[in-house]
Design a protein around this motif. Structure first.
Motif, PDB file in Angstrom:
ATOM      1  N   ALA A  68       0.835  -1.200   0.000  1.00 22.51           N
ATOM      2  CA  ALA A  68       0.000   0.000   0.000  1.00 22.51           C
ATOM      3  C   ALA A  68       0.875   1.257   0.000  1.00 22.51           C
ATOM      4  O   ALA A  68       0.563   2.243  -0.687  1.00 22.51           O
ATOM      5  CB  ALA A  68      -0.935  -0.003   1.210  1.00 22.51           C
ATOM      6  N   PHE A  69       1.976   1.228   0.759  1.00 25.80           N
ATOM      7  CA  PHE A  69       2.912   2.349   0.739  1.00 25.80           C
ATOM      8  C   PHE A  69       3.517   2.522  -0.650  1.00 25.80           C
ATOM      9  O   PHE A  69       3.678   3.646  -1.137  1.00 25.80           O
ATOM     10  CB  PHE A  69       4.020   2.145   1.771  1.00 25.80           C
ATOM     11  N   ARG A  71       2.166   1.936  -3.500  1.00 33.20           N
ATOM     12  CA  ARG A  71       1.188   2.615  -4.363  1.00 33.20           C
ATOM     13  C   ARG A  71       1.159   4.114  -4.084  1.00 33.20           C
ATOM     14  O   ARG A  71       1.171   4.926  -5.025  1.00 33.20           O
ATOM     15  CB  ARG A  71      -0.203   2.003  -4.157  1.00 33.20           C
ATOM     16  N   ARG A  72       1.142   4.485  -2.818  1.00 32.90           N
ATOM     17  CA  ARG A  72       1.083   5.906  -2.476  1.00 32.90           C
ATOM     18  C   ARG A  72       2.367   6.627  -2.889  1.00 32.90           C
ATOM     19  O   ARG A  72       2.331   7.750  -3.403  1.00 32.90           O
ATOM     20  CB  ARG A  72       0.838   6.075  -0.973  1.00 32.90           C
ATOM     21  N   ARG A  75       2.550   7.081  -6.723  1.00 33.15           N
ATOM     22  CA  ARG A  75       1.660   8.169  -7.154  1.00 33.15           C
ATOM     23  C   ARG A  75       2.277   9.524  -6.840  1.00 33.15           C
ATOM     24  O   ARG A  75       2.166  10.470  -7.624  1.00 33.15           O
ATOM     25  CB  ARG A  75       0.297   8.025  -6.475  1.00 33.15           C
ATOM     26  N   HIS A  76       2.952   9.626  -5.699  1.00 37.58           N
ATOM     27  CA  HIS A  76       3.662  10.870  -5.352  1.00 37.58           C
ATOM     28  C   HIS A  76       4.758  11.169  -6.366  1.00 37.58           C
ATOM     29  O   HIS A  76       4.916  12.323  -6.802  1.00 37.58           O
ATOM     30  CB  HIS A  76       4.256  10.745  -3.944  1.00 37.58           C
ATOM     31  N   TRP A 245       2.508   7.174   6.396  1.00 37.15           N
ATOM     32  CA  TRP A 245       2.996   7.937   5.243  1.00 37.15           C
ATOM     33  C   TRP A 245       1.824   8.202   4.284  1.00 37.15           C
ATOM     34  O   TRP A 245       1.495   7.361   3.453  1.00 37.15           O
ATOM     35  CB  TRP A 245       4.125   7.191   4.506  1.00 37.15           C
ATOM     36  N   ARG A 246       1.198   9.355   4.467  1.00 38.06           N
ATOM     37  CA  ARG A 246       0.156   9.859   3.557  1.00 38.06           C
ATOM     38  C   ARG A 246      -0.938   8.824   3.283  1.00 38.06           C
ATOM     39  O   ARG A 246      -1.352   8.608   2.136  1.00 38.06           O
ATOM     40  CB  ARG A 246       0.765  10.343   2.245  1.00 38.06           C
ATOM     41  N   THR A 247      -1.369   8.160   4.328  1.00 41.03           N
ATOM     42  CA  THR A 247      -2.379   7.121   4.161  1.00 41.03           C
ATOM     43  C   THR A 247      -3.678   7.720   3.654  1.00 41.03           C
ATOM     44  O   THR A 247      -4.178   8.702   4.190  1.00 41.03           O
ATOM     45  CB  THR A 247      -2.638   6.398   5.496  1.00 41.03           C
ATOM     46  N   ASP A 248      -4.220   7.125   2.605  1.00 36.78           N
ATOM     47  CA  ASP A 248      -5.489   7.577   2.040  1.00 36.78           C
ATOM     48  C   ASP A 248      -6.563   6.511   2.144  1.00 36.78           C
ATOM     49  O   ASP A 248      -7.638   6.642   1.577  1.00 36.78           O
ATOM     50  CB  ASP A 248      -5.314   7.998   0.569  1.00 36.78           C
ATOM     51  N   ASP A 249      -6.252   5.440   2.865  1.00 36.49           N
ATOM     52  CA  ASP A 249      -7.203   4.332   2.986  1.00 36.49           C
ATOM     53  C   ASP A 249      -7.298   3.920   4.449  1.00 36.49           C
ATOM     54  O   ASP A 249      -6.375   3.304   4.987  1.00 36.49           O
ATOM     55  CB  ASP A 249      -6.747   3.146   2.130  1.00 36.49           C
ATOM     56  N   ASP A 252      -6.328   0.369   5.443  1.00 36.29           N
ATOM     57  CA  ASP A 252      -4.969  -0.132   5.253  1.00 36.29           C
ATOM     58  C   ASP A 252      -4.659  -1.162   6.338  1.00 36.29           C
ATOM     59  O   ASP A 252      -4.810  -0.888   7.532  1.00 36.29           O
ATOM     60  CB  ASP A 252      -3.978   1.036   5.338  1.00 36.29           C
TER      61      ASP A 252
END
Length: 268
Positions: A68-69, A71-72, A75-76, A245-249, A252
């Protein structure tokens, strides 16, 4: 019965091993595949992975949180304008690969393991903007020579080193990162996830499992991990646990799991 049949389909037989690959020696990439509920692993890998799970029951959740990290972070990188990504120690192809997250980028996967490269090349055979390179990150000069022509080092490039550096011993790991940094242009990035030692009383048992596998585990402190970003500017929120770290889910699987630290740095 259906579940049992699926289990049989997932389990690879030693006869499925490509030439030159010993399926009887646990392989860290195939063990990671098992933690992600993948199908590209052998009995020896599963047995070794189960030993790790006895010591660290949340290893599967930690592996999913690490993806998951990834992916984030990717995208960054794309948002930052990165169009070249080298995924070091890429492991076996699984869901949410780097080239799928960043279809506009040139992606080079790198792994030293033959079975990883066989699977990777088969998966990516029809992609002109993706390559799979068999090379050893522990030999940075050779790695950089082989990347020349696949990557334009006069332009920014991102090096992904997720769950890789803790398989590189001692100061060699910092030397590898420094050589990659020095070879890259300003605006390049480094992405790292690295395990720490959360439970000293049972760690020796887990370390012994990896000693009998294809790569030994080298756990480091947060301060040692932070040293990898020397010469880089850390993106917010800095060096933190993966979930932070910038979790959007909110779903997670890594929430509350502190197996290690992650960070993204930019070379000024």
């Amino acid at each position: 019965m259906i579940a049992a049949n699926r289990a049989k389909i997932r389990e690879k037989n030693v006869d499925d091993a490509p030439e030159g690959v010993d399926p009887n020696v646990p392989n860290v990439a195939r063990m990671y595949d098992y933690f992600l509920d993948g199908k590209d692993n052998f009995a020896a890998d599963r047995a070794a992975a189960e030993q790790i799970l006895k010591n660290f029951p949340h290893t599967k959740e930690a592996a999913r949180s690490n993806r998951a990290f990834l992916r984030r972070a990717v995208r960054h990188l794309v948002d930052e304008g990165t169009r070249q990504i080298v995924d070091l120690g890429a492991g076996l192809p699984t869901q949410g690969n780097t080239h799928e997250i960043a279809p506009e980028a040139r992606v080079v996967y790198v792994d030293y393991d033959a079975v990883v490269c066989v699977h990777g090349r088969a998966l990516l055979a029809r992609r002109d903007d993706v390559d799979f390179l068999q090379a050893d990150v522990r030999r940075p000069e050779t790695l950089l020579d082989r990347l020349d022509g696949l990557v334009d080092f006069d332009r920014p490039v991102a090096f992904l080193m997720l769950t890789v550096l803790h398989f590189v011993p001692d100061e060699l790991a910092h030397e590898v990162v420094a050589k990659l940094r020095d070879a890259s242009a300003p605006g390049s990035h480094l992405v790292v996830s690295h395990a720490v030692d959360p439970t000293p009383d049972i760690t020796p048992q887990a370390l012994e499992v990896y000693r009998t596998a294809t790569a030994a585990l080298n756990l480091r402190t947060r301060e040692d991990i932070l040293r990898f970003f020397d010469g880089y500017e850390l993106a917010e929120p800095g060096l933190v646990h993966p979930y932070d770290w910038r979790t959007d889910d909110p779903g997670d699987p890594g929430k509350g799991i502190t197996f290690g630290y992650v960070g993204v740095g930019r070379k000024p």
